[in-house]
Design a protein around this motif. Structure first.
Motif, PDB file in Angstrom:
ATOM      1  N   UNK A   1       5.154  12.916  21.524  1.00 39.06           N
ATOM      2  CA  UNK A   1       4.024  11.999  21.422  1.00 39.06           C
ATOM      3  C   UNK A   1       4.126  10.845  22.408  1.00 39.06           C
ATOM      4  N   UNK A   2       5.165  10.871  23.259  1.00 44.09           N
ATOM      5  CA  UNK A   2       5.338   9.799  24.224  1.00 44.09           C
ATOM      6  C   UNK A   2       5.966   8.555  23.660  1.00 44.09           C
ATOM      7  N   UNK A   3       6.612   8.636  22.476  1.00 48.36           N
ATOM      8  CA  UNK A   3       7.182   7.471  21.831  1.00 48.36           C
ATOM      9  C   UNK A   3       8.691   7.367  22.011  1.00 48.36           C
TER      10      UNK A   3
ATOM     11  N   UNK B   1       6.602   5.548   1.626  1.00 48.35           N
ATOM     12  CA  UNK B   1       5.973   5.143   0.367  1.00 48.35           C
ATOM     13  C   UNK B   1       4.730   4.293   0.647  1.00 48.35           C
ATOM     14  N   UNK B   2       4.803   3.448   1.679  1.00 53.11           N
ATOM     15  CA  UNK B   2       3.661   2.614   2.039  1.00 53.11           C
ATOM     16  C   UNK B   2       2.505   3.455   2.568  1.00 53.11           C
ATOM     17  N   UNK B   3       2.828   4.484   3.349  1.00 52.98           N
ATOM     18  CA  UNK B   3       1.782   5.374   3.854  1.00 52.98           C
ATOM     19  C   UNK B   3       1.093   6.098   2.709  1.00 52.98           C
ATOM     20  N   UNK B   4       1.885   6.527   1.720  1.00 52.47           N
ATOM     21  CA  UNK B   4       1.294   7.182   0.562  1.00 52.47           C
ATOM     22  C   UNK B   4       0.383   6.221  -0.201  1.00 52.47           C
ATOM     23  N   UNK B   5       0.828   4.986  -0.386  1.00 51.28           N
ATOM     24  CA  UNK B   5      -0.012   3.978  -1.041  1.00 51.28           C
ATOM     25  C   UNK B   5      -1.294   3.737  -0.244  1.00 51.28           C
ATOM     26  N   UNK B   6      -1.166   3.673   1.067  1.00 51.24           N
ATOM     27  CA  UNK B   6      -2.319   3.435   1.937  1.00 51.24           C
ATOM     28  C   UNK B   6      -3.364   4.524   1.763  1.00 51.24           C
ATOM     29  N   UNK B   7      -2.917   5.786   1.791  1.00 53.66           N
ATOM     30  CA  UNK B   7      -3.877   6.884   1.684  1.00 53.66           C
ATOM     31  C   UNK B   7      -4.435   7.042   0.273  1.00 53.66           C
ATOM     32  N   UNK B   8      -3.645   6.670  -0.732  1.00 56.05           N
ATOM     33  CA  UNK B   8      -4.151   6.734  -2.104  1.00 56.05           C
ATOM     34  C   UNK B   8      -5.216   5.664  -2.348  1.00 56.05           C
ATOM     35  N   UNK B   9      -4.984   4.477  -1.832  1.00 54.41           N
ATOM     36  CA  UNK B   9      -5.918   3.369  -2.071  1.00 54.41           C
ATOM     37  C   UNK B   9      -7.168   3.495  -1.213  1.00 54.41           C
ATOM     38  N   UNK B  10      -6.995   3.821   0.074  1.00 53.38           N
ATOM     39  CA  UNK B  10      -8.147   3.893   0.981  1.00 53.38           C
ATOM     40  C   UNK B  10      -8.822   5.251   0.958  1.00 53.38           C
TER      41      UNK B  10
ATOM     42  N   UNK C   1       3.176   6.882  11.764  1.00 52.25           N
ATOM     43  CA  UNK C   1       2.289   6.887  12.931  1.00 52.25           C
ATOM     44  C   UNK C   1       0.849   7.143  12.511  1.00 52.25           C
ATOM     45  N   UNK C   2       0.647   8.102  11.624  1.00 46.40           N
ATOM     46  CA  UNK C   2      -0.701   8.438  11.188  1.00 46.40           C
ATOM     47  C   UNK C   2      -1.325   7.304  10.370  1.00 46.40           C
ATOM     48  N   UNK C   3      -0.523   6.626   9.562  1.00 52.19           N
ATOM     49  CA  UNK C   3      -1.068   5.594   8.677  1.00 52.19           C
ATOM     50  C   UNK C   3      -1.225   4.245   9.368  1.00 52.19           C
ATOM     51  N   UNK C   4      -0.239   3.860  10.185  1.00 55.89           N
ATOM     52  CA  UNK C   4      -0.199   2.482  10.672  1.00 55.89           C
ATOM     53  C   UNK C   4      -0.228   2.335  12.193  1.00 55.89           C
ATOM     54  N   UNK C   5      -0.101   3.420  12.925  1.00 55.95           N
ATOM     55  CA  UNK C   5      -0.158   3.308  14.379  1.00 55.95           C
ATOM     56  C   UNK C   5       1.138   3.703  15.042  1.00 55.95           C
ATOM     57  N   UNK C   6       1.105   3.683  16.363  1.00 56.68           N
ATOM     58  CA  UNK C   6       2.224   4.236  17.113  1.00 56.68           C
ATOM     59  C   UNK C   6       3.483   3.367  17.068  1.00 56.68           C
ATOM     60  N   UNK C   7       3.354   2.032  17.072  1.00 52.52           N
ATOM     61  CA  UNK C   7       4.559   1.200  17.085  1.00 52.52           C
ATOM     62  C   UNK C   7       5.344   1.303  15.772  1.00 52.52           C
ATOM     63  N   UNK C   8       4.692   1.190  14.585  1.00 54.26           N
ATOM     64  CA  UNK C   8       5.440   1.450  13.346  1.00 54.26           C
ATOM     65  C   UNK C   8       6.026   2.861  13.326  1.00 54.26           C
ATOM     66  N   UNK C   9       5.287   3.829  13.884  1.00 58.69           N
ATOM     67  CA  UNK C   9       5.835   5.181  13.967  1.00 58.69           C
ATOM     68  C   UNK C   9       7.096   5.214  14.790  1.00 58.69           C
ATOM     69  N   UNK C  10       7.078   4.519  15.924  1.00 57.11           N
ATOM     70  CA  UNK C  10       8.273   4.461  16.773  1.00 57.11           C
ATOM     71  C   UNK C  10       9.445   3.825  16.025  1.00 57.11           C
ATOM     72  N   UNK C  11       9.199   2.698  15.337  1.00 54.30           N
ATOM     73  CA  UNK C  11      10.282   2.025  14.622  1.00 54.30           C
ATOM     74  C   UNK C  11      10.887   2.922  13.555  1.00 54.30           C
TER      75      UNK C  11
END
Length: 478
Positions: free
Chosen positions: A326-328, A387-396, A98-108
């Motif tokens: 969070x309403x999800x 793992x993708x969220x970790x990559x996202x925060x490491x790169x950005x 949710x923090x990295x990609x938004x609420x819908x990926x968080x919900x999934x």
């Protein structure tokens, strides 16, 4: 120590203050020992007690698969440790996505983990029945279903009574089940007969095919390494203890898993092991003769199953609870009873697990393997997003990043990402298809939740009032 790095400047600044939804360390109930016990208790269920028999069908190639999966599991545990420090919020993989990609990926992710939790409990219950029947011999289908239901609803009642009772029960059962596993893992190595191992590849599949399927089965044995991150709101000092509990718990399980599986395969002839419903008991009987030792191991496996179901029953409710706040997720999942636990989530998950167990006993020839492969796919989806969220925060560097550890963290994140992709592929097309359908069934739930809140769009904005008189349609349909 983590630092926040401005991507526009080489200057390293101090880490930002905790987010508003970070759990308060003072409110945590579970210290490091309890959090580690939660990880170990979630990982070490009855699955490991039946897994050597399931893996024996594929041959000793499964030992190689065990080693590869162990590396991947440790990478995922390390990722959870880093993410737990960056986002120490309840929900673990859900919160990270949710923090990295938004609420819908968080919900999934929350939806996928929720499926994993209650479907995985069905796998634990099926294995648990085999060890209970070491004593009861209720071998009929109704008898097996009855035993499984008892094993599912006792932990549910313990969880409904409160977190302290759940935590105490978890510590006690973790100790009681870990000691006999260590005994087999160490002492059993001295009784190994190489003739018992059987062929390297007994499946009839290609080398890669047998390796992939056996690895996918092993993944289920490691599911639970995210337990401390999911229960972050109940862990004391989560920024520090989530990572420590995840690593310590996974390391302890990895050592015992590898050695005990080798010991069982080396003490039970391959032909007998394939058909065994209590392989650890059979191994002890072969090591020392008679049935007393096997009965003792079966009793420990029964305790282990109850302990694993106890921890996973809590996790079945914790991630939906965090998502519902969070309403999800539907609002009832966010409600707690007088003991302060999300009773609705516990009850719904236990009912669904009971149905899955009954259906698999009635219509499946191999309930345990069917459930394992299904749960493997739904397990690694949250791992992949983490793992993708970790990559996202490491790169950005949008979240705190330590420059000194950047290369190491990137390597671990990449290993974790590739590992999860391999596990999805290895589960097979049937398991992937069923898991995909179950995942897609969450989309109507998401739509329902958003509509109930009067929201639209990714930002959750309120839908504007519409006056029919204001709507015009031109010849192009606009």
């Amino acid at each position: 120590m983590s630092h926040a790095v401005d991507p526009k400047s080489p200057t390293v600044t101090s880490a930002p203050p905790p987010a508003a939804d970070d759990p308060d360390p003072a409110q945590g109930t579970l210290g490091l020992p309890q959090a580690t016990a939660l990880v170990i208790g979630g990982v070490v269920g009855t699955g490991i007690f039946l897994l050597p028999a399931t893996l024996a069908k594929y041959g000793t190639i499964s030992i190689l698969a065990f080693g590869l999966v162990t590396v991947g599991a440790l990478a995922i545990a390390a990722i959870f440790g880093k993410l737990g420090a960056r986002v120490p919020a309840a929900g673990g993989p859900y919160a990270y996505a949710r923090e990295a990609f938004g609420e819908f990926p968080g919900f999934l992710n929350a939806w996928s983990f929720w499926i994993t939790a209650w479907a995985g409990n069905a796998g634990i219950a099926v294995a648990w029945v085999g060890y209970v029947n070491y004593f009861l011999h209720w071998d009929s289908t109704p008898g097996k279903i009855a035993i499984a239901l008892v094993g599912l609803w006792i932990p549910a009642l313990i969880n409904l009574s409160g977190v302290k009772n759940m935590g105490l029960f978890q510590v006690v059962t973790t100790v009681l089940k870990f000691v006999p596993l260590m005994f087999v893992a160490i002492v059993g190595l001295f009784f190994i007969d190489n003739a018992n191992f059987g062929p390297f590849n007994a499946s009839g599949k290609s080398f890669l095919g047998a390796l992939q399927v056996s690895a996918a089965l092993v993944v289920f044995a490691y599911s639970g390494i995210e337990a401390a991150s999911v229960a972050a709101a109940k862990v004391k000092d989560p920024r520090r203890n989530i990572g420590r509990a995840s690593i310590l718990g996974t390391l302890a399980c990895a050592g015992v898993y590898m050695l005990s599986t080798i010991a069982v395969m080396g003490n039970v002839p391959h032909g007998e092991l394939v058909d065994s419903s209590a392989p650890f008991s059979d191994a002890l009987n072969n090591m020392f003769g008679g049935s007393v030792w096997g009965g003792l191991m079966a009793a420990m496996a029964v305790v282990s199953g109850i302990g694993a179901l106890n921890g996973w029953t809590m996790l079945c409710a914790e991630m939906p609870y965090a998502a519902a706040k969070d309403g999800m997720f539907p609002r009832p999942f966010a409600e707690v009873n007088r003991a302060g636990v999300p009773a609705f989530g516990i009850l719904v998950a236990t009912v669904l697990t009971s149905v899955v167990v009954a259906v698999n006993y009635l219509w499946s020839e191999d309930a345990f393997e069917t459930i394992l492969l299904l749960a493997t796919v739904t397990t690694v989806i949250p791992y992949l997003f983490s793992a993708s969220a970790q990559l996202f925060w490491l790169v950005t560097r949008e979240r705190p990043v330590s420059r000194a550890a950047l290369a190491k963290d990137l390597a671990i994140a990449v290993v974790g990402f590739v590992f999860t992709l391999w596990m999805v592929y290895g589960a097979g097309s049937d398991a992937v298809l069923k898991s995909l359908i179950m995942l897609l069934l969450g989309i109507p739930v998401y739509i329902w939740v958003k509509a109930a809140r009067g929201e639209y769009g990714p930002g959750g904005a309120e839908a504007p009032p519409t006056d029919p008189a204001d709507i015009t349609v031109d010849m192009r349909g606009h």
